[in-house]
Design a protein around this motif. Sequence first.
Motif, PDB file in Angstrom:
ATOM      1  N   SER A 110       0.857  -1.191   0.000  1.00 47.49           N
ATOM      2  CA  SER A 110       0.000   0.000   0.000  1.00 47.49           C
ATOM      3  C   SER A 110       0.890   1.237   0.000  1.00 47.49           C
ATOM      4  N   GLY A 111       1.483   1.559   1.170  1.00 45.88           N
ATOM      5  CA  GLY A 111       2.340   2.738   1.232  1.00 45.88           C
ATOM      6  C   GLY A 111       3.832   2.419   1.194  1.00 45.88           C
ATOM      7  N   GLY A 112       4.194   1.135   1.271  1.00 46.85           N
ATOM      8  CA  GLY A 112       5.600   0.740   1.146  1.00 46.85           C
ATOM      9  C   GLY A 112       6.481   1.093   2.333  1.00 46.85           C
ATOM     10  N   HIS A 113       5.878   1.367   3.508  1.00 48.73           N
ATOM     11  CA  HIS A 113       6.680   1.808   4.658  1.00 48.73           C
ATOM     12  C   HIS A 113       7.152   0.677   5.560  1.00 48.73           C
ATOM     13  N   ASP A 114       6.856  -0.549   5.201  1.00 47.70           N
ATOM     14  CA  ASP A 114       7.278  -1.675   6.054  1.00 47.70           C
ATOM     15  C   ASP A 114       8.771  -1.539   6.387  1.00 47.70           C
ATOM     16  N   PHE A 115       9.086  -1.589   7.689  1.00 50.80           N
ATOM     17  CA  PHE A 115      10.467  -1.360   8.117  1.00 50.80           C
ATOM     18  C   PHE A 115      11.423  -2.458   7.650  1.00 50.80           C
ATOM     19  N   GLU A 116      10.896  -3.632   7.300  1.00 48.99           N
ATOM     20  CA  GLU A 116      11.763  -4.705   6.803  1.00 48.99           C
ATOM     21  C   GLU A 116      11.488  -5.008   5.329  1.00 48.99           C
ATOM     22  N   GLY A 117      10.763  -4.140   4.670  1.00 44.74           N
ATOM     23  CA  GLY A 117      10.558  -4.286   3.226  1.00 44.74           C
ATOM     24  C   GLY A 117       9.675  -5.457   2.811  1.00 44.74           C
ATOM     25  N   GLY A 187      -2.600  -1.951  13.234  1.00 42.49           N
ATOM     26  CA  GLY A 187      -2.986  -1.191  14.442  1.00 42.49           C
ATOM     27  C   GLY A 187      -3.056   0.286  14.118  1.00 42.49           C
ATOM     28  N   GLY A 188      -1.892   0.946  14.113  1.00 40.53           N
ATOM     29  CA  GLY A 188      -1.814   2.347  13.702  1.00 40.53           C
ATOM     30  C   GLY A 188      -2.126   3.314  14.833  1.00 40.53           C
ATOM     31  N   GLY A 232      -3.836  -7.587  13.143  1.00 42.68           N
ATOM     32  CA  GLY A 232      -3.070  -8.825  13.000  1.00 42.68           C
ATOM     33  C   GLY A 232      -2.120  -8.815  11.807  1.00 42.68           C
ATOM     34  N   GLY A 233      -2.098  -7.699  11.080  1.00 48.42           N
ATOM     35  CA  GLY A 233      -1.283  -7.639   9.860  1.00 48.42           C
ATOM     36  C   GLY A 233      -2.120  -8.168   8.711  1.00 48.42           C
ATOM     37  N   GLY A 234      -2.305  -7.374   7.660  1.00 50.49           N
ATOM     38  CA  GLY A 234      -3.188  -7.784   6.569  1.00 50.49           C
ATOM     39  C   GLY A 234      -2.620  -8.903   5.730  1.00 50.49           C
ATOM     40  N   ALA A 235      -1.288  -8.906   5.582  1.00 48.58           N
ATOM     41  CA  ALA A 235      -0.651  -9.750   4.575  1.00 48.58           C
ATOM     42  C   ALA A 235      -0.856 -11.248   4.786  1.00 48.58           C
ATOM     43  N   SER A 236      -1.308 -11.678   5.963  1.00 45.07           N
ATOM     44  CA  SER A 236      -1.539 -13.100   6.215  1.00 45.07           C
ATOM     45  C   SER A 236      -2.902 -13.566   5.727  1.00 45.07           C
ATOM     46  N   PHE A 237      -3.779 -12.633   5.376  1.00 45.24           N
ATOM     47  CA  PHE A 237      -5.182 -13.012   5.216  1.00 45.24           C
ATOM     48  C   PHE A 237      -5.789 -12.736   3.844  1.00 45.24           C
ATOM     49  N   ALA A 476       7.355  -7.359  24.656  1.00 42.10           N
ATOM     50  CA  ALA A 476       6.368  -7.085  23.616  1.00 42.10           C
ATOM     51  C   ALA A 476       6.928  -6.176  22.522  1.00 42.10           C
ATOM     52  N   ALA A 477       6.324  -6.280  21.350  1.00 44.02           N
ATOM     53  CA  ALA A 477       6.743  -5.463  20.203  1.00 44.02           C
ATOM     54  C   ALA A 477       5.500  -5.099  19.389  1.00 44.02           C
ATOM     55  N   TYR A 478       5.662  -4.114  18.535  1.00 48.71           N
ATOM     56  CA  TYR A 478       4.537  -3.591  17.746  1.00 48.71           C
ATOM     57  C   TYR A 478       4.728  -4.007  16.289  1.00 48.71           C
ATOM     58  N   ILE A 479       3.761  -4.705  15.740  1.00 49.86           N
ATOM     59  CA  ILE A 479       3.949  -5.269  14.394  1.00 49.86           C
ATOM     60  C   ILE A 479       4.222  -4.194  13.344  1.00 49.86           C
ATOM     61  N   ASN A 480       3.666  -3.009  13.515  1.00 51.98           N
ATOM     62  CA  ASN A 480       3.927  -1.972  12.516  1.00 51.98           C
ATOM     63  C   ASN A 480       5.347  -1.411  12.604  1.00 51.98           C
TER      64      ASN A 480
END
Length: 543
Positions: A110-117, A187-188, A232-237, A476-480
């Motif tokens: 979508s916006g390409g901002h994923d921190f791990e690409g 989340g966001g 939950g992260g869109g990419a799994s579904f 804990a960590a934040y998926i985004n």
Amino acid sequence: MMPLRLYLTIVLIAIAFSFTSFAIDTSPHEDNFLQCLYSYSHNITSISKVVYTKTNSSYSSILKFSIQNLRFATNETPKPLVIITPTQISHIQTAIICSQHHGMQIRIRSGGHDFEGLSFVSNVPFVIIDLTNFRGIDVDVENRTAWVQSGATLGELYYKIAQKSKTLGFPGGVCPTVGVGGHFSGGGYGTLLRKYGLAADNVIDAHIIDVKGRFLDREAMGEDLFWAIRGGGGASFGVIVSWKIKLVQVPSTVTVFTVPRTLEQNATKLVHKWQFVAHKLEENLAINIILQRLDLNSSKQGEPKSTVLALFQSLFLGSVDNLLPLMEEKFPELGLVREDCVEMSWIESVLYLFRFPEGEPLETLLNRTLAAKDNSKAKSDFVKIPIPETGLEGLWPLFDEDGAEDVLMVLFPYGGIMDKISESEIPFPHRYGTLYKIQYAVHWHQEGDEVEKLHINWIRKLYSYMEPFVSKSPRAAYINYRDLDIGVNNINGYTSYKQASIWGVKYFKNNFKRLAKVKTKVDPLNFFRNEQSIPSHVSKGRK
Ligand SMILES: Cc1cc2nc3c(=O)[nH]c(=O)nc-3n(C[C@H](O)[C@H](O)[C@H](O)COP(=O)(O)OP(=O)(O)OC[C@H]3O[C@@H](n4cnc5c(N)ncnc54)[C@H](O)[C@@H]3O)c2cc1C
Ligand SMILES: *[C@@H]1O[C@H](CO)[C@@H](O)[C@H](O)[C@H]1NC(C)=O
Ligand SMILES: *[C@@H]1O[C@H](CO)[C@@H](O)[C@H](O)[C@H]1NC(C)=O
Ligand SMILES: *[C@@H]1O[C@H](CO)[C@@H](O)[C@H](O)[C@H]1NC(C)=O
Ligand SMILES: *[C@@H]1O[C@H](CO)[C@@H](O)[C@H](O)[C@H]1NC(C)=O
Ligand SMILES: *[C@@H]1O[C@H](CO)[C@@H](O)[C@H](O)[C@H]1NC(C)=O
Ligand SMILES: *[C@@H]1O[C@H](CO)[C@@H](O)[C@H](O)[C@H]1NC(C)=O
């Protein structure tokens, strides 16, 4: 909406596929994939305008357009065989079906901002579905809702809302170029978090295309899947095409301030005190801290090269007259004075809080390539017990080391409504008892393995220093703030639930179990997968 006949064709193809053996070819079948795309398209002219292979002259610019992190834009970075920039639902449906038929993996961007690409890089033959053309925004002021497509940016969304109303806003992230698709599905959060929660807390419907190519709204997808895609992260579904959101009330005038304090100006004591104050303030007030290194130009041999600058940055949903007595009562040590404060509209505060100078035109929010691109690595933590002053004092020397030239540590206060939403309401579980969230990020401009190693090692050292002070079991960590250091799937083989839960419980705690159940139901053969996708219980044995 596509014609019924095509829809049925796709459903039939989908059903046919779900009965085939699903042995995935290991060799890329790009030609067959393209043939498949064209043969199942009702309008070849239409789809040929949105399909890019390496031979298309604009392939490279389309690929690079929304890549934020140059670490994933080198010559060595694996590239997609095909990029599709759909303009119609049927393009997405066909791409999903044909990818399964011809052994291609899909990455959704979508916006390409994923921190791990992860939205545009994969080590197996893959196709990018890039939603840049799906960015319609339809604001309904009367009902205080909006439909927003996944490829829109937060800046575009905020701008469109503000054009229609001065007293409506939306509680999403701070950076205007972030894409709605990744942001909402992870989340966001932003400066309205304490009053209105996460972006995902304010989603009330969505449209998704699932593994069988079906177009589903909330009712058709069911409450389990609708729950999963809100955090939950869109990419799994599947591919989430659009979202219906609740808009929130903002006053026509808000107040912002940024107060800088260096270590020499009592920053340590102020940061320490902030930990006891910020999460308890009334929910109309959010004070973030941005910690940065500030280079000193007159340092002597053996003395530190730099100091640490703490920026206390704030949004108050009210007037300066109401803010000053509140600050005097709750946080007098900061010494806030009227001159530090600026009153403005909420939409102007969006630009201000992204650190644009006053007077920046609102249209800047529509610019999708705002930030100068560089290399970066990020991590996250949640703090439940205030860090003692000695803990902070031990942290500062790290900011003076090589590799820390361009670092950011942002502390985001919790409390407010975040304490009231249950941990299982949506997959994002970091709620009651969290004082604040930390985002760590290190940036660098030069290319090369050595430089990269220096900076990544530095942020790992910082993360390890912080361990005693942050949440435990899980840390804990934040998926985004995607971080592959915390664990990855076996991308070319089977990933057990147990293996995936190493990273899964950090992002989702107990919700990870339910996410895996939903995944097993909606994508049992684990077609939608990446290095940190939710595992299916029945994907064993599949390559
Ligand atoms: C400069 C910067 C500032 C940021 N500021 C904030 C902030 O203030 N608050 C905050 O919460 N986060 C922030 N983030 C993190 C941001 O929310 C996440 O990186 C988010 O996932 C980005 O969404 P995207 O669509 O831009 O990313 P993408 O890279 O396009 O996608 C991210 C992930 O979501 C998946 N995905 C994307 N679109 C879809 C879709 N339509 N359907 C299914 N899956 C999809 C991708 O496959 C990938 O796994 C920031 C990131 C950056 C780089
Ligand atoms: C096919 O798509 C093209 C380009 O999008 C469009 O101009 C044309 O009208 C479409 N044809 C039909 C039959 O829908
Ligand atoms: C890419 O190139 C092919 C072959 O030349 C062409 O058919 C297609 O329309 C091009 N795609 C775009 C989006 O220009
Ligand atoms: C508000 O929602 C109602 C019910 O869904 C709908 O009938 C009405 O048209 C909406 N208002 C606007 C301005 O669209
Ligand atoms: C730092 O704190 C001390 C005592 O708490 C105070 O006297 C001093 O004025 C403060 N310095 C600044 C720059 O705020
Ligand atoms: C040191 O010099 C740099 C570059 O000249 C400048 O940007 C920075 O603000 C200076 N730092 C201080 C503390 O004066
Ligand atoms: C967007 O912002 C960048 C960086 O400031 C600038 O170079 C570019 O020209 C802007 N694009 C548009 C369309 O204004």
